[in-house]
Design a protein around this motif. Structure first.
Motif, short mmCIF file in Angstrom:
data_model
loop_
_atom_site.label_atom_id
_atom_site.label_comp_id
_atom_site.label_asym_id
_atom_site.label_seq_id
_atom_site.Cartn_x
_atom_site.Cartn_y
_atom_site.Cartn_z
N PHE A 1 0.83 -1.20 0.00
CA PHE A 1 0.00 0.00 0.00
C PHE A 1 0.87 1.26 0.00
O PHE A 1 0.59 2.24 -0.69
CB PHE A 1 -0.93 0.00 1.22
N LEU B 1 -1.15 2.58 10.63
CA LEU B 1 -2.52 2.08 10.80
C LEU B 1 -2.87 1.37 9.51
O LEU B 1 -2.71 1.94 8.42
CB LEU B 1 -3.49 3.25 11.04
N ALA C 1 -11.76 -6.03 5.01
CA ALA C 1 -12.36 -5.70 6.32
C ALA C 1 -12.56 -4.19 6.51
O ALA C 1 -12.90 -3.75 7.60
CB ALA C 1 -11.46 -6.26 7.42
N ARG C 2 -12.36 -3.42 5.45
CA ARG C 2 -12.45 -1.96 5.60
C ARG C 2 -13.90 -1.46 5.67
O ARG C 2 -14.83 -2.12 5.21
CB ARG C 2 -11.73 -1.27 4.43
N LYS D 1 -15.77 -1.14 8.19
CA LYS D 1 -16.61 -1.94 9.10
C LYS D 1 -16.30 -1.56 10.54
O LYS D 1 -16.70 -2.26 11.47
CB LYS D 1 -16.36 -3.43 8.88
N GLY D 2 -15.52 -0.51 10.73
CA GLY D 2 -15.22 -0.05 12.08
C GLY D 2 -13.90 -0.54 12.66
O GLY D 2 -13.58 -0.23 13.81
N ALA E 1 -8.58 7.46 4.32
CA ALA E 1 -8.17 7.45 5.74
C ALA E 1 -8.75 8.66 6.46
O ALA E 1 -9.18 8.58 7.61
CB ALA E 1 -6.65 7.44 5.83
N TYR F 1 -10.31 9.77 10.07
CA TYR F 1 -9.59 10.70 10.94
C TYR F 1 -10.42 11.90 11.37
O TYR F 1 -10.32 12.36 12.50
CB TYR F 1 -8.29 11.17 10.27
C1 LIG Z 1 -7.58 4.08 6.62
C2 LIG Z 1 -8.09 2.76 7.15
C3 LIG Z 1 -7.17 2.29 8.27
C4 LIG Z 1 -9.50 2.97 7.71
O1 LIG Z 1 -9.91 1.75 8.29
P1 LIG Z 1 -11.43 1.26 8.21
O2 LIG Z 1 -11.53 0.04 9.04
O3 LIG Z 1 -11.84 1.17 6.80
O4 LIG Z 1 -12.17 2.48 8.87
P2 LIG Z 1 -13.50 2.42 9.79
O5 LIG Z 1 -14.47 1.52 9.14
O6 LIG Z 1 -13.15 2.17 11.20
O7 LIG Z 1 -13.94 3.93 9.79
C5 LIG Z 1 -14.28 4.51 8.74
C6 LIG Z 1 -15.08 5.74 9.18
O8 LIG Z 1 -15.05 6.59 8.09
C7 LIG Z 1 -16.27 6.47 7.39
N1 LIG Z 1 -15.98 6.02 6.04
C8 LIG Z 1 -15.03 5.20 5.62
N2 LIG Z 1 -15.10 5.02 4.30
C9 LIG Z 1 -16.14 5.75 3.90
C10 LIG Z 1 -16.74 5.98 2.64
N3 LIG Z 1 -16.27 5.40 1.52
N4 LIG Z 1 -17.79 6.81 2.60
C11 LIG Z 1 -18.26 7.38 3.72
N5 LIG Z 1 -17.74 7.19 4.94
C12 LIG Z 1 -16.69 6.39 5.02
C13 LIG Z 1 -17.11 5.44 8.08
O9 LIG Z 1 -18.44 5.86 8.11
C14 LIG Z 1 -16.52 5.37 9.47
O10 LIG Z 1 -17.09 6.29 10.33
P3 LIG Z 1 -17.91 5.81 11.65
O11 LIG Z 1 -16.94 5.07 12.53
O12 LIG Z 1 -18.43 7.06 12.30
O13 LIG Z 1 -19.00 4.92 11.14
C15 LIG Z 1 -8.17 1.69 6.03
O14 LIG Z 1 -8.95 2.20 4.97
C16 LIG Z 1 -6.80 1.29 5.48
O15 LIG Z 1 -6.10 0.48 6.06
N6 LIG Z 1 -6.43 1.89 4.34
C17 LIG Z 1 -5.16 1.57 3.71
C18 LIG Z 1 -3.98 1.97 4.58
C19 LIG Z 1 -4.05 3.40 5.02
O16 LIG Z 1 -4.46 4.30 4.31
N7 LIG Z 1 -3.58 3.60 6.25
C20 LIG Z 1 -3.52 4.90 6.84
C21 LIG Z 1 -2.19 5.50 6.57
S1 LIG Z 1 -2.05 7.08 7.35
#
Ligand SMILES: CC(C)(COP(=O)(O)OP(=O)(O)OC[C@H]1O[C@@H](n2cnc3c(N)ncnc32)[C@H](O)[C@@H]1OP(=O)(O)O)[C@@H](O)C(=O)NCCC(=O)NCCS
Length: 161
Positions: free
Chosen positions: A37, A98, A104-105, A107-108, A140, A144
């Motif tokens: 990634f 992170l 699994a994305r 989904k919290g 991300a 955040y």
């Molecule tokens: C960034 C990352 C860690 C987020 O993890 P995730 O498990 O998908 O995130 P979550 O499901 O916990 O949270 C997502 C939040 O953003 C919102 N969200 C995420 N994707 C969304 C989308 N496409 N549209 C609207 N809202 C979205 C969700 O509603 C959720 O909010 P909530 O907790 O209030 O319901 C994941 O996408 C990832 O690993 N990405 C690749 C690596 C990366 O970018 N790492 C960060 C480097 S700084």
């Protein structure tokens, strides 16, 4: 471990806990994905050293893994550290990495990993937590903006390192 019904994974099946010695293989699989990634290939020694440091009680670098409790699969990780700062009496926590595996994305899992870091930071008496991300990592930042606020800072690095 199996890949049973990963697409049906639900929020109540997520468990986040500190990394343990038995997790090395599962962690390493995610670590390799994460490098893909980030478009980097790190020497094996980096992963081995970091994993050993997560387990070393004298080193303030920690790792936590998220699991799907139904399948036992490791589905995400966070790495974080604590350091001194001239701006506080107490140390501050920097979230270094992170990652949540693709299926699994949203989904919290990411939120639970951040909350785990917050809880541990509170327990350490160093509740200030910060991290950086790419300005173009909008996915991300959807997470955040819900768990943190965006600062006005820009990150610079010494050239060549
Ligand atoms: C960034 C990352 C860690 C987020 O993890 P995730 O498990 O998908 O995130 P979550 O499901 O916990 O949270 C997502 C939040 O953003 C919102 N969200 C995420 N994707 C969304 C989308 N496409 N549209 C609207 N809202 C979205 C969700 O509603 C959720 O909010 P909530 O907790 O209030 O319901 C994941 O996408 C990832 O690993 N990405 C690749 C690596 C990366 O970018 N790492 C960060 C480097 S700084």
């Amino acid at each position: 471990m199996s890949n049973k019904e990963p697409e049906k994974m639900t929020n109540d099946r997520i468990l986040v806990r500190a990394i343990e010695p038995k997790d090395e293989e599962a962690w390493n699989k995610l670590w390799v994905e994460y490098q893909g990634f980030q478009k980097v290939v790190m020497p094996l020694e980096v992963g081995k050293t970091s994993f050993a440091r997560f387990l070393d009680p004298t080193v303030k670098l920690w790792g936590a893994l998220a699991f799907d409790t139904e399948t036992g699969n490791a589905i995400g990780f966070t790495h974080y550290l604590s350091h001194l700062t001239s701006w506080n009496v107490e140390e501050v926590v920097y979230m270094n990495d992170l990652y949540v595996t693709e299926y699994a994305r949203v989904k919290g899992v990411g939120r639970k990993l951040v909350e785990f870091v917050y809880k541990h930071a509170d327990e350490l008496g160093t509740p200030s937590v910060y991290w950086v991300t790419d300005h173009f990592n909008h996915r991300a930042q959807l997470l955040y903006t819900k768990v943190a606020y965006k600062t006005d800072k820009v990150v610079y690095k010494r050239i060549g390192y």
